[in-house]
Design a protein around this motif. Structure first.
Motif, mmCIF file in Angstrom:
data_model
loop_
_atom_site.group_PDB
_atom_site.id
_atom_site.type_symbol
_atom_site.label_atom_id
_atom_site.label_comp_id
_atom_site.label_asym_id
_atom_site.label_seq_id
_atom_site.Cartn_x
_atom_site.Cartn_y
_atom_site.Cartn_z
ATOM 1 N N UNK A 51 0.868 -1.023 0.418
ATOM 2 C CA UNK A 51 -0.165 0.263 -1.055
ATOM 3 C C UNK A 51 1.093 1.237 -0.267
ATOM 4 N N UNK A 52 0.664 2.046 -0.415
ATOM 5 C CA UNK A 52 0.899 3.144 0.046
ATOM 6 C C UNK A 52 1.656 4.158 0.881
ATOM 7 N N UNK A 63 0.214 -0.757 7.751
ATOM 8 C CA UNK A 63 0.807 -1.111 8.261
ATOM 9 C C UNK A 63 2.502 -1.335 7.303
ATOM 10 N N UNK A 64 2.222 -0.988 5.493
ATOM 11 C CA UNK A 64 3.372 -0.410 5.645
ATOM 12 C C UNK A 64 3.767 0.819 5.707
ATOM 13 N N UNK A 65 3.666 1.668 6.179
ATOM 14 C CA UNK A 65 4.385 2.879 7.215
ATOM 15 C C UNK A 65 4.818 2.527 8.379
ATOM 16 N N UNK A 66 4.524 1.850 9.034
ATOM 17 C CA UNK A 66 5.387 0.875 9.779
ATOM 18 C C UNK A 66 6.284 0.686 9.184
ATOM 19 N N UNK A 72 13.753 2.731 8.807
ATOM 20 C CA UNK A 72 14.627 3.920 8.815
ATOM 21 C C UNK A 72 15.386 3.800 9.992
ATOM 22 N N UNK A 73 14.280 3.593 11.261
ATOM 23 C CA UNK A 73 14.627 3.039 12.467
ATOM 24 C C UNK A 73 15.876 2.342 12.775
ATOM 25 N N UNK A 74 16.052 0.736 12.025
ATOM 26 C CA UNK A 74 16.802 -0.149 12.323
ATOM 27 C C UNK A 74 18.308 0.315 11.516
ATOM 28 N N UNK A 281 12.738 -0.147 0.624
ATOM 29 C CA UNK A 281 13.029 0.706 1.691
ATOM 30 C C UNK A 281 12.899 -0.630 2.521
ATOM 31 N N UNK A 282 12.165 -0.875 2.582
ATOM 32 C CA UNK A 282 11.413 -1.841 4.322
ATOM 33 C C UNK A 282 12.251 -3.135 3.964
#
Ligand code: 7TS
Length: 404
Positions: A51-52, A63-66, A72-74, A281-282
């Protein structure tokens, strides 16, 4: 100690054949291979949560945003950035460097100086030349010695209050030389210059600590560290990212838009216009997890063994010269054989299933320094073995006999 056979089983491509021969992949400097966990994570994203991000109230978008923000935090923890908003997702090192060089167009005045090194990849030369053309700033170049090491005394004499930014790679892609970036950053800061480190070739081999280095910017690509292509990170110190204008305008990077005036979003979104490579990114986070599980201490031990073995074995070949003989080197060997074009060797050993890069490696000034058209570059990863190196040495010997 790494169980190399177990590690190799993580990388499905390493069991492939190329030209009818088992693949020996020594082009890790160009891009690394991907472990199954990374390949699976990419599919899982599209199968389960595509999802966007940052825009929908619906569950999948959340879910995708999280997942994106967790990644990013990783990455923040991986490079020891102080804040997660100092970690920008990019499409790679090239994107990160261009983001900074474009931002500096609003800072530089005619006569200001930009310092690059002779060891740079074209992507850390050309954006700065374009910036200098636009602003009237002057590009200065840190020279190297015959071993391919930066001459630090010359660097010191080039630094002055006119220097506004110094931009240098952590590890040279063409020679494998590791540059003394921490020391260089301190010297640049002493004259008030900012520093960008091109970490493209460093991140597969080490875990950079951006706070310890005290760099202002650190750019790298995901695809060289077991992650997907089209991913990367630009780290920037908060104060610098607040000072630089946005690179691209569009959705996601704004607070409010009217035809009279637009205000920009806070960091990191100010620099992340448009729909990013969400899956990439994920999955870059998955790649970082994988590398940390293998352990950078183990990676360095294995790669050091490979470098020593390859150096010793290759030097058995008459007329073979290695370029870049400094003390501090990553597992990269650039070499030539007297009187033979690197492309010819590369083509012959490719027929034997061995992938190396030949040519100027997007670092033409280095080739000009050594007065050569290019080199053969074998760049090793922790999943390579001494036996593969022995096969390459035999293949190079065979090619030499055929071409002499
Ligand atoms: N900087 C360095 C030091 C690099 O080695 C590379 C890519 C880049 C920047 C650009 O990275 P990108 O991911 O944005 O393309 N280097 C190489 C190489 O040595 N062979 O192929 C690509």
């Amino acid at each position: 100690m790494l169980d190399i056979q177990k590690i190799r089983a993580d990388f499905p491509i390493l069991s492939e054949k190329v030209n009818g021969k088992p693949l020996i992949y020594f082009d890790n400097g160009a891009t690394s291979q991907k472990p199954q966990v990374v390949i699976d994570a990419e599919a899982k994203y599209y199968q389960e949560i595509n999802a966007n991000i940052h825009r929908g109230v619906h569950t999948l978008s959340q879910l995708a945003t999280d997942a994106y923000e967790i990644s990013r935090v990783k990455l923040q923890h991986h490079i020891n950035a102080k804040f997660s908003h100092e970690v920008l997702f990019t499409s790679g090192t090239t994107h990160g460097i261009n983001l900074v060089s474009n931002g500096f167009a609003s800072i530089l005045k005619p006569g200001d100086e930009v310092l690059v090194s002779s060891l740079e990849h074209h992507s850390n030369i050309v954006p700065w030349q374009m910036l200098c053309e636009k602003t009237g700033a002057i590009l200065k170049v840190i020279p190297i010695n015959e071993d391919g090491e930066l001459i630090i005394s010359e660097y010191e004499s080039l630094l002055s209050e006119k220097t506004k930014i110094v931009t240098v790679n952590h590890i040279s892609n063409a020679l494998g030389v590791i540059n003394p970036v921490k020391e260089m950053i301190a010297k640049a800061h002493a004259v008030g210059a900012a520093v960008l480190i091109d970490g493209a070739q460093a991140v597969p081999h080490l875990k950079p600590d951006v706070q310890d280095l005290d760099c202002d910017f650190y750019a790298f690509s995901g695809h060289k560290m077991c992650g997907p292509t089209g991913t990367g990170i630009l780290y920037g110190k908060e104060e610098w990212l607040n000072k630089l204008p946005p690179y691209q305008g569009g959705g996601e990077m704004i607070k409010e838009v009217t035809f009279e005036k637009t205000t920009y979003a806070d960091l990191p979104h100010k620099f992340e216009a448009g729909t990013p490579n969400i899956a990439g990114g994920i999955v870059l986070g998955t790649a970082v997890d994988y590398l940390n599980e293998v352990g950078f201490g183990n990676i360095q031990l294995q790669e050091k063994k490979l470098l020593e073995h390859a150096t010793k074995r290759l030097l058995e070949i008459d007329g073979l010269r290695i370029y870049g003989n400094g003390k501090n080197k990553a597992s990269v060997i650039s070499f030539n054989i007297d009187g033979i074009h690197p492309y010819d060797i590369g083509s012959i050993i490719d027929k034997l299933g061995i992938a190396v890069r030949t040519g100027h490696h997007c670092a033409q000034p280095i080739m000009n320094f050594f007065c050569i058209p290019g080199t053969i570059r074998a760049s090793f990863s922790f999943y390579n073995t001494k036996e593969e190196i022995d096969e390459m040495v035999e293949a190079v010997k065979k090619a030499k006999t055929m071409l002499s």
